[in-house]
Design a protein around this motif. Sequence first.
Motif: not given
Length: 321
Positions: A140-148, A223-243
């Motif tokens: 969980i600590e590494l999850q938090y660091i990578l997300t931030v 800031y909004l552009l970067g934040y939203m794109l980070a959120a969309i990618s983590l909410h979507g494509v990163f969920k698949q978590a394949t290579v």
Amino acid sequence: MSYGIAFAVVFVLVLILMPVFSKIAEKFDFTDKPTERKKHKSPIPLSGGLAMFFSITVGLFIFVMFRENAYPALWAMLGGLVLIVAVGLVDDFSKARHKEFAVWPRLLVQIGAASLAFAGGIRFTGFTNPFTEIYIYLPIELQYILTVLWFVGLITAFNFMDGLDGLSGLLALGSGITFFVVALMMGQPESAFMAIIFVAAVCGFLRYNLPPARVYMGDSGAYLLGYMLAAISLHGVFKQATVISLIIPMLAMGVPIFDSLLVVVRRLLARKPAYVADSTGITHIHYRLLKDGMKPVHAVTIIFLLSACLNLASIIIVLAF
């Protein structure tokens, strides 16, 4: 049809709000004024970020918030979005009065906004082992660091790229379209709605920001552009978590990511502050193109085409695999 309606609603809302916020910005002297480094001829309102923020918020409430299981993640993301736009506005107000807002408060707020998203479940959790097909959950600590790091990194990257009329918006537009297409292909309707709402807001903003710009997004918008794109990618494509899914966001936002990383590394190696704009002599691709004699509109076009090629490559990879 639903995605088309969402796009139309948010796009029209931005077109309506932009002139309103611009007049308010001019009334309160919330403008970017010409300087020796900034060559525009008259003060330009810094209200683009606000118009996009209100339009995206309305769009998310109408088309996403009431979907099943959307509440925790979306409320947390919106909370972070409020924080990030607020600190950007403070920064913009300071610059409009020729003052510099300290770096550390901005960074702390960005970390706080990323932490809210993390708490709501918008996070990098792990990846699938390509050899065993077993999902590996990270501590969980590494999850938090990578997300931030992902949130703060993208916020910084798009802020760095906001140096020429239309540039940061066009780069964000390409990434948003890619995330929308990928979300549709992966069967992720919530992420697709988030992406198309974002794309609509950016399209409406670009109506006023393409050269010659009549409105700037300011730090709040970048800031909004970067934040939203980070959120969309983590909410979507990163969920698949394949290579493959890990590569897609890197390509879709390749220009701002790799350009910013290169500049930061070069500045650190030269023992110069990584956060200083272009006074260090180690600067970003758009400033280097201008320094070589290229016109701003040509520099924007070349960088956008490069980014478009990377976005197209990411979509092709999804189709191929």
